[in-house]
Design an enzyme around this catalytic site. Structure first.
Site, PDB file in Angstrom:
ATOM      1  N   GLY A  20       0.818  -1.204   0.000  1.00  0.00           N
ATOM      2  CA  GLY A  20       0.000   0.000   0.000  1.00  0.00           C
ATOM      3  C   GLY A  20       0.854   1.257   0.000  1.00  0.00           C
ATOM      4  O   GLY A  20       0.551   2.245  -0.689  1.00  0.00           O
ATOM      5  N   ARG A  39      -5.434   2.095   9.800  1.00  0.00           N
ATOM      6  CA  ARG A  39      -6.570   1.861  10.692  1.00  0.00           C
ATOM      7  C   ARG A  39      -6.464   2.617  12.021  1.00  0.00           C
ATOM      8  O   ARG A  39      -7.447   3.193  12.484  1.00  0.00           O
ATOM      9  CB  ARG A  39      -6.709   0.361  10.969  1.00  0.00           C
ATOM     10  CG  ARG A  39      -7.818   0.009  11.970  1.00  0.00           C
ATOM     11  CD  ARG A  39      -8.017  -1.488  12.071  1.00  0.00           C
ATOM     12  NE  ARG A  39      -8.603  -2.008  10.846  1.00  0.00           N
ATOM     13  CZ  ARG A  39      -9.911  -2.037  10.609  1.00  0.00           C
ATOM     14  NH1 ARG A  39     -10.757  -1.549  11.497  1.00  0.00           N
ATOM     15  NH2 ARG A  39     -10.380  -2.549   9.492  1.00  0.00           N
ATOM     16  N   LYS A 207      -0.377 -18.360  -7.129  1.00  0.00           N
ATOM     17  CA  LYS A 207       1.098 -18.423  -7.161  1.00  0.00           C
ATOM     18  C   LYS A 207       1.686 -18.388  -5.764  1.00  0.00           C
ATOM     19  O   LYS A 207       2.826 -18.825  -5.551  1.00  0.00           O
ATOM     20  CB  LYS A 207       1.661 -17.301  -8.038  1.00  0.00           C
ATOM     21  CG  LYS A 207       1.295 -15.896  -7.621  1.00  0.00           C
ATOM     22  CD  LYS A 207       2.181 -15.301  -6.558  1.00  0.00           C
ATOM     23  CE  LYS A 207       1.634 -13.982  -6.069  1.00  0.00           C
ATOM     24  NZ  LYS A 207       2.414 -13.420  -4.952  1.00  0.00           N
ATOM     25  N   SER A 270       9.908 -11.945  -0.848  1.00  0.00           N
ATOM     26  CA  SER A 270       8.554 -12.499  -0.877  1.00  0.00           C
ATOM     27  C   SER A 270       8.204 -13.107   0.476  1.00  0.00           C
ATOM     28  O   SER A 270       8.921 -13.960   0.992  1.00  0.00           O
ATOM     29  CB  SER A 270       8.452 -13.573  -1.967  1.00  0.00           C
ATOM     30  OG  SER A 270       7.329 -14.406  -1.768  1.00  0.00           O
TER      31      SER A 270
END
Length: 351
Positions: A20, A39, A207, A270
């Site tokens: 983000g 938030r 994936k 990742s």
């Protein structure tokens, strides 16, 4: 350089995680106002004080807020980038401030379950009607019609470090694709378009399973040949279950399919690859999840796809085996010995 967007209308991003934040910084290069939603008021205060988020500096054009009403009423285009487990609840909160004129392009690569787990049994097995992609959640929970997604080899840290990358904006609406391209494209970030929204979403979701498995190969130091073998068989498995869930096989050969698969299956950046790597080093899945700052969607996806594969009679040996590892029914070493003996079919035309 790309042309500047002179509109004063801000663009919204919901979710102040690593991706983000990366999306917000890209948007801020061409847009004078970007609203980034986090938030908690505490997190907003911390980001505003340091002008850093997820380990990266944020652009001067970014305003951080914890007011969803402000985002919804100020922005015509919003990029939701929150974990799948929180996506529906976020949409319920945002929906009162959305109108049919809004465009939402999400960046979440996971599934939403719209059924109580306790209601799933042999008589009522998990099926596609119980599982939603995030574009489907958006349409179910709001009046928004023009919906799209971002998918591709988009490792957030590399994007934040301004390294070259590309993504796919997928939508049934060409207008949504054009808007996404105009807002995001620059000299180092290419934007491709696709009208196969569900297929592209499924690529990004499935994936993650293979990335977890590729991480275990790296953790065991089994070599690049073994990893290439695993990833190529994983792509075939992605296509088979993806088609059963309504995807188009062509999508899996795209940047959002094989492109994203390669990036997440070879990089320590990742989260899903990292989960597999740490599993191979001897940590339990509970220890790994508890220590991670951000969600690795692949863990939840393995469980969901394992059940869906059984429902639809699709053999997914990689998913089945990783599920057994996560449930502590098999060690990582046992899993790889099993898969090396598994009678995989010969190469087939997956298109």
């Amino acid at each position: 350089m790309g042309s500047k967007n002179t509109s004063e209308t801000p663009v919204g991003v919901i979710g102040a995680g690593s991706f983000g934040t990366a999306v917000s910084n890209i948007l801020a290069e061409k847009n004078k106002r970007v609203l980034l939603y986090a938030r908690s008021a505490e997190k907003v205060a911390t980001i505003n004080a340091s002008r850093e988020c997820a380990g990266h500096k944020i652009h001067d054009h970014i305003e951080v807020t914890n007011d969803l009403e402000y985002v919804g009423q100020s922005c015509n285009v919003i990029f939701p980038v929150v974990p799948s487990a929180n996506f529906r609840s976020m949409m319920k909160e945002l929906a009162p401030y959305l109108r049919p004129y809004h465009i939402l392009i999400h960046g979440t690569k996971g599934f939403d379950l719209n059924i109580d787990r306790k209601k799933i049994d042999e008589q009522n097995p998990l099926s596609r009607e119980h599982v939603r992609t995030m574009s489907e959640v958006i349409k179910e929970e709001s009046s928004v019609v023009r919906v799209g997604c971002l998918a591709g080899p988009n490792l957030a840290r590399e994007i934040s470090d301004k390294k070259p990358a590309a993504t796919v904006v997928a939508s049934h609406f060409d207008e949504v694709i054009r808007v996404g391209q105009n807002l995001l494209r620059n000299d180092r970030f290419l934007i491709y378009g696709s009208n196969d929204l569900i297929g592209i979403e499924l690529c990004g979701i499935l994936k993650n399973i293979i990335a977890v498995g590729a991480g275990t190969i790296a953790g065991l130091e089994l070599g690049e040949n073994a990893k290439a073998l695993f990833i190529s068989r994983g792509l075939v498995e992605m296509v088979h279950i993806g088609k059963a869930l309504g995807g188009n096989a062509q999508a899996f050969l795209s940047l959002a399919g094989v492109g994203d698969l390669m990036a997440t299956s070879y990089s320590n950046l990742s989260r899903n690859f990292t989960v597999g790597n740490r599993l191979a080093k001897g940590e339990t899945i509970d220890e790994i999840i508890a220590s991670m700052e951000e969600v690795a969607e692949g863990v939840k996806t393995i469980e969901i796809i394992n059940e869906l594969a059984q429902t639809y009679g699709v053999r997914c040996p990689i998913t089945e085996t990783l599920h057994r590892v996560i449930k502590k029914e098999m060690t990582v070493n046992e899993a790889h010995r099993y898969l090396m003996k598994f009678p995989f079919r010969a190469e087939i035309d997956i298109v």
